[in-house]
Design a protein around this motif. Structure first.
Motif, mmCIF file in Angstrom:
data_model
loop_
_atom_site.group_PDB
_atom_site.id
_atom_site.type_symbol
_atom_site.label_atom_id
_atom_site.label_comp_id
_atom_site.label_asym_id
_atom_site.label_seq_id
_atom_site.Cartn_x
_atom_site.Cartn_y
_atom_site.Cartn_z
ATOM 1 N N GLN A 73 21.338 33.645 -67.896
ATOM 2 C CA GLN A 73 22.725 33.765 -67.437
ATOM 3 C C GLN A 73 23.497 34.761 -68.300
ATOM 4 O O GLN A 73 24.300 35.547 -67.789
ATOM 5 N N ALA A 74 23.243 34.744 -69.611
ATOM 6 C CA ALA A 74 23.932 35.673 -70.508
ATOM 7 C C ALA A 74 23.567 37.121 -70.173
ATOM 8 O O ALA A 74 24.429 38.009 -70.151
ATOM 9 N N LYS A 75 22.287 37.360 -69.896
ATOM 10 C CA LYS A 75 21.836 38.707 -69.530
ATOM 11 C C LYS A 75 22.515 39.175 -68.246
ATOM 12 O O LYS A 75 22.946 40.328 -68.127
ATOM 13 N N ALA A 76 22.596 38.269 -67.281
ATOM 14 C CA ALA A 76 23.132 38.630 -65.966
ATOM 15 C C ALA A 76 24.635 38.814 -65.990
ATOM 16 O O ALA A 76 25.179 39.639 -65.234
ATOM 17 N N GLN A 77 25.316 38.058 -66.857
ATOM 18 C CA GLN A 77 26.766 38.015 -66.758
ATOM 19 C C GLN A 77 27.509 38.737 -67.869
ATOM 20 O O GLN A 77 28.740 38.681 -67.949
ATOM 21 N N LEU A 78 26.770 39.438 -68.737
ATOM 22 C CA LEU A 78 27.419 40.298 -69.723
ATOM 23 C C LEU A 78 28.381 41.260 -69.025
ATOM 24 O O LEU A 78 29.511 41.467 -69.460
ATOM 25 N N TRP A 79 27.933 41.812 -67.895
ATOM 26 C CA TRP A 79 28.715 42.855 -67.227
ATOM 27 C C TRP A 79 29.951 42.292 -66.532
ATOM 28 O O TRP A 79 30.967 42.983 -66.400
ATOM 29 N N ASP A 80 29.905 41.024 -66.112
ATOM 30 C CA ASP A 80 31.110 40.389 -65.563
ATOM 31 C C ASP A 80 32.203 40.321 -66.629
ATOM 32 O O ASP A 80 33.382 40.560 -66.343
ATOM 33 N N ILE A 81 31.793 39.979 -67.845
ATOM 34 C CA ILE A 81 32.752 39.842 -68.940
ATOM 35 C C ILE A 81 33.331 41.212 -69.316
ATOM 36 O O ILE A 81 34.539 41.373 -69.510
ATOM 37 N N VAL A 82 32.449 42.221 -69.395
ATOM 38 C CA VAL A 82 32.905 43.580 -69.703
ATOM 39 C C VAL A 82 33.876 44.070 -68.630
ATOM 40 O O VAL A 82 34.938 44.625 -68.927
#
Length: 397
Positions: A73-82
């Motif tokens: 989940q962290a790998k997939a959602q890093l870009w949502d946070i950015v």
């Protein structure tokens, strides 16, 4: 009449100071006296420029055997946070920088003498490198010491001295929060003293997390406690705009002009991280492409286009041997013209990505079912927005 003028003077000073320096380091003030009202006022001196505001986020991830879902989940959602932070602004309309640090803990392959804790990356704004480090994480059984990893991140990281920086820790795991020799209460006291908010993410049942002190760990710094299903598969909605954005991303990559000792390796890293995102899922690559079109994706250390935005930049200062071969025989004017053309090309492509993403997000909003977003994404973004409001941050989207 004199009292009215006094009140007006106080109000104007308060308004000026309050509206001009939200989300910034506190300015130096000089006391002056208004001869007409005899009211002491404070005027701002120009002898010290406020620090640039920075959002600092430390991710502390449990990488024991049961945490594969969390890491994915962290790998997939890093870009949502950015992408969320690409739209943030301070009360004075400035745009803060974003720096992310990463720690892993609870992995038996790590050193016992270090408390099974490892700093994966120090505070960095290099989004490709952060992505690389996330994808390097693997899980292995171990002992999870929450208090110790929190304290280690507080001690080892440079959190800065600007009191208006947003300083957040997100710690995620599924074992009792009170394990280890270092009491989590002592660690959170240290965090609070430095203005750091600790948010806890328990991977499991909400009440189980409460009973194993994860909620209390967050409450001690006025942070958020969230329980998530870390093994829940993130449901990405395919849209008619995904392929458009992916094709534009390939064009975007051609606008990068490497230089220096890091140039070639960094350009390769950019390509590899595109591939890693694509391997996970097409939607992850789309989100990464959107991040690459934002102000937060800056590669001035190895890309001439980004470097040229610096007012002190000069092509003449660069050793031509450190330029791409096709530019080494060019004159300074020819190189400058080449950089300018690539910059214009990039701006156009980034704008096209943003426009396609606006349509993509509208499509997702219309078709997304409730609860289909990633658990980790929801947990972090809700806490970030709430805590950013205390520092007068807002979003223009």
């Amino acid at each position: 009449m004199k009292n009215v003028k006094q009140i007006a003077s106080i109000g104007l000073v308060a308004l000026f100071i309050g509206s001009s320096f939200s989300c910034e380091a506190k300015p130096k003030l000089k006391t002056t006296i208004d001869p007409e009202t005899t009211i002491i006022a404070q005027a701002i001196t120009d002898d010290k420029k406020p620090e640039k505001n920075v959002v600092k986020i430390a991710l502390l991830l449990d990488t024991s055997n049961s945490m594969d879902g969390l890491i994915n989940q962290a790998k997939a959602q890093l870009w949502d946070i950015v992408n969320k932070f690409s739209y943030v602004k301070c009360g004075n309309e400035t745009r803060p920088e974003l720096q992310i640090a990463l720690y892993e803990y609870g992995n038996s392959s790590l050193e016992a003498k270090d408390g099974y804790i490892r700093q994966v990356i120090n505070f960095s704004g290099d989004l490709d490198e952060i992505s690389e480090k996330l994808f390097s994480l693997t899980t292995n059984g171990g002992d999870e010491y929450c208090g110790e990893v929190i304290n280690t991140s507080i001690k080892d990281l440079d959190w800065g001295k600007n009191p208006d920086n947003l300083k957040l820790i997100f710690i995620a795991g599924n074992e009792p929060f009170n394990q280890g020799k270092l009491d989590y209460k002592d660690a959170t006291v240290n965090a609070k003293e430095k203005g750091i908010v600790v948010n806890t993410i328990f991977c499991g049942n909400y009440n189980q997390g409460v009973n194993s002190y994860w909620q209390n760990g967050a409450q001690l710094t006025n942070g958020e406690y969230i329980a998530i299903d870390h093994n829940k598969r993130v449901i990405h909605i395919d849209t008619p705009y995904d392929e458009v954005i992916i094709k534009l991303n390939k064009k975007l990559n051609t606008t990068y002009v490497s230089y220096g000792s890091l140039g070639n390796s960094k350009m390769e890293l950019q390509s590899v991280q595109d591939e890693k995102a694509s391997e996970m899922e097409e939607a992850v690559m789309v989100k990464r492409a959107v991040s690459k079109s934002s102000r937060l994706y800056n590669n001035a250390s190895w890309d001439l286009v980004d470097a040229s935005k610096n007012k002190n930049f000069s092509v003449s200062k660069i050793d031509k041997k450190q330029l791409p071969k096709e530019l080494q025989s060019k004159s300074t004017k020819e190189i400058e013209d080449y950089i300018k053309s690539k910059k214009q090309e990039r701006v156009t492509i980034q704008q096209q990505i943003k426009e396609a993403n606006t349509k993509r997000e509208a499509f997702i909003t219309k078709n997304q079912k409730e609860g289909s977003k990633g658990e980790l994404e929801n947990a972090m973004l809700s806490a970030i927005v709430k805590q950013a409001a205390t520092k007068n941050y807002s979003w223009d989207k």
